[in-house]
Design a protein around this motif. Structure first.
Motif, PDB file in Angstrom:
ATOM      1  N   ALA A  59       0.828  -1.206   0.000  1.00  0.00           N
ATOM      2  CA  ALA A  59       0.000   0.000   0.000  1.00  0.00           C
ATOM      3  C   ALA A  59       0.867   1.263   0.000  1.00  0.00           C
ATOM      4  CB  ALA A  59      -0.926  -0.010   1.209  1.00  0.00           C
ATOM      5  N   TYR A  60       1.913   1.281   0.820  1.00  0.00           N
ATOM      6  CA  TYR A  60       2.780   2.455   0.905  1.00  0.00           C
ATOM      7  C   TYR A  60       3.552   2.682  -0.398  1.00  0.00           C
ATOM      8  CZ  TYR A  60       6.774   5.342   2.076  1.00  0.00           C
ATOM      9  OH  TYR A  60       7.735   6.317   2.057  1.00  0.00           O
ATOM     10  N   CYS A  61       4.228   1.648  -0.870  1.00  0.00           N
ATOM     11  CA  CYS A  61       5.026   1.792  -2.098  1.00  0.00           C
ATOM     12  C   CYS A  61       4.124   2.074  -3.297  1.00  0.00           C
ATOM     13  CB  CYS A  61       5.867   0.552  -2.349  1.00  0.00           C
ATOM     14  SG  CYS A  61       7.185   0.313  -1.152  1.00  0.00           S
ATOM     15  N   GLY A  62       2.952   1.461  -3.333  1.00  0.00           N
ATOM     16  CA  GLY A  62       2.011   1.741  -4.416  1.00  0.00           C
ATOM     17  C   GLY A  62       1.572   3.190  -4.422  1.00  0.00           C
ATOM     18  N   ALA A  63       1.297   3.739  -3.238  1.00  0.00           N
ATOM     19  CA  ALA A  63       0.899   5.153  -3.163  1.00  0.00           C
ATOM     20  C   ALA A  63       2.047   6.067  -3.580  1.00  0.00           C
ATOM     21  CB  ALA A  63       0.439   5.483  -1.746  1.00  0.00           C
ATOM     22  N   MET A  64       3.251   5.745  -3.167  1.00  0.00           N
ATOM     23  CA  MET A  64       4.400   6.578  -3.545  1.00  0.00           C
ATOM     24  C   MET A  64       4.667   6.505  -5.050  1.00  0.00           C
ATOM     25  SD  MET A  64       5.485   8.183  -0.928  1.00  0.00           S
ATOM     26  CE  MET A  64       3.850   8.271  -0.224  1.00  0.00           C
ATOM     27  N   LEU A  65       4.533   5.326  -5.636  1.00  0.00           N
ATOM     28  CA  LEU A  65       4.752   5.189  -7.071  1.00  0.00           C
ATOM     29  C   LEU A  65       3.616   5.812  -7.874  1.00  0.00           C
ATOM     30  CD1 LEU A  65       6.283   1.627  -7.379  1.00  0.00           C
ATOM     31  CD2 LEU A  65       7.432   3.827  -7.420  1.00  0.00           C
ATOM     32  N   TRP A  66       2.420   5.799  -7.326  1.00  0.00           N
ATOM     33  CA  TRP A  66       1.286   6.437  -7.994  1.00  0.00           C
ATOM     34  C   TRP A  66       1.547   7.935  -8.141  1.00  0.00           C
ATOM     35  CZ3 TRP A  66      -2.916   3.992 -10.004  1.00  0.00           C
ATOM     36  CH2 TRP A  66      -3.964   4.793 -10.449  1.00  0.00           C
ATOM     37  N   ARG A  67       2.159   8.525  -7.124  1.00  0.00           N
ATOM     38  CA  ARG A  67       2.464   9.964  -7.168  1.00  0.00           C
ATOM     39  C   ARG A  67       3.537  10.294  -8.194  1.00  0.00           C
ATOM     40  NH1 ARG A  67       3.546  11.893  -1.247  1.00  0.00           N
ATOM     41  NH2 ARG A  67       2.521  13.835  -1.811  1.00  0.00           N
ATOM     42  N   THR A  68       4.366   9.319  -8.561  1.00  0.00           N
ATOM     43  CA  THR A  68       5.419   9.565  -9.541  1.00  0.00           C
ATOM     44  C   THR A  68       5.013   9.067 -10.929  1.00  0.00           C
ATOM     45  OG1 THR A  68       6.531   7.487  -9.034  1.00  0.00           O
ATOM     46  CG2 THR A  68       7.243   9.428  -7.807  1.00  0.00           C
TER      47      THR A  68
END
Length: 134
Positions: free
Chosen positions: A76-85
């Motif tokens: 969930a965390y890495c997915g949210a961070m990658l979604w922002r990029t």
């Protein structure tokens, strides 16, 4: 950097020097923040990849529950961070991993299938680690 220079040039031409300084300062903060976020995603991804690979072996049931929680929150965390990029494909993969490893509404599968899913999660987080190298 080019966008930052264009923004500051526009602010300079408009005579808004205070806004120009703010944009320069904010650009530096955003860059530092992005580097820190990139480093955090890389660290989380490598830890989860190792933990998922270790889950293929025979461990007490508590380790598998721990891996489930770790993969869920890391996905969930890495997915949210990658979604922002704007790396949406990897983000969708991480969200899917978080859904499968969800500890709150667990999916009950045979041990052999969990071994395959653990290797898949390790590969997914390994790809995230590889793609986020800077």
């Amino acid at each position: 950097m080019k966008l930052l220079l264009n923004l500051t040039a526009d602010a300079f031409l408009a005579g808004d020097v205070g806004n120009m300084a703010h944009q320069i300062f904010r650009g530096r903060l955003d860059t530092a923040y992005n580097r820190a976020r990139l480093l955090m995603v890389r660290n989380v991804a490598v830890i989860v990849a190792i933990a998922s690979l270790l889950a293929v072996g025979p461990w007490p049931y508590g380790y598998y529950q721990l891996v489930r929680v770790v993969v869920f929150f890391a996905g969930a965390y890495c997915g949210a961070m990658l979604w922002r990029t704007d790396q949406r494909n990897l983000a969708w993969g991480l969200f899917a991993a978080a859904l499968v490893f969800n500890p709150f509404m667990p999916v009950h599968l045979p041990r052999e299938l969990w071994a395959v899913l653990n290797v898949g999660a390790a590969v997914l987080f390994g790809v995230v680690w590889y793609c986020q190298r800077g």
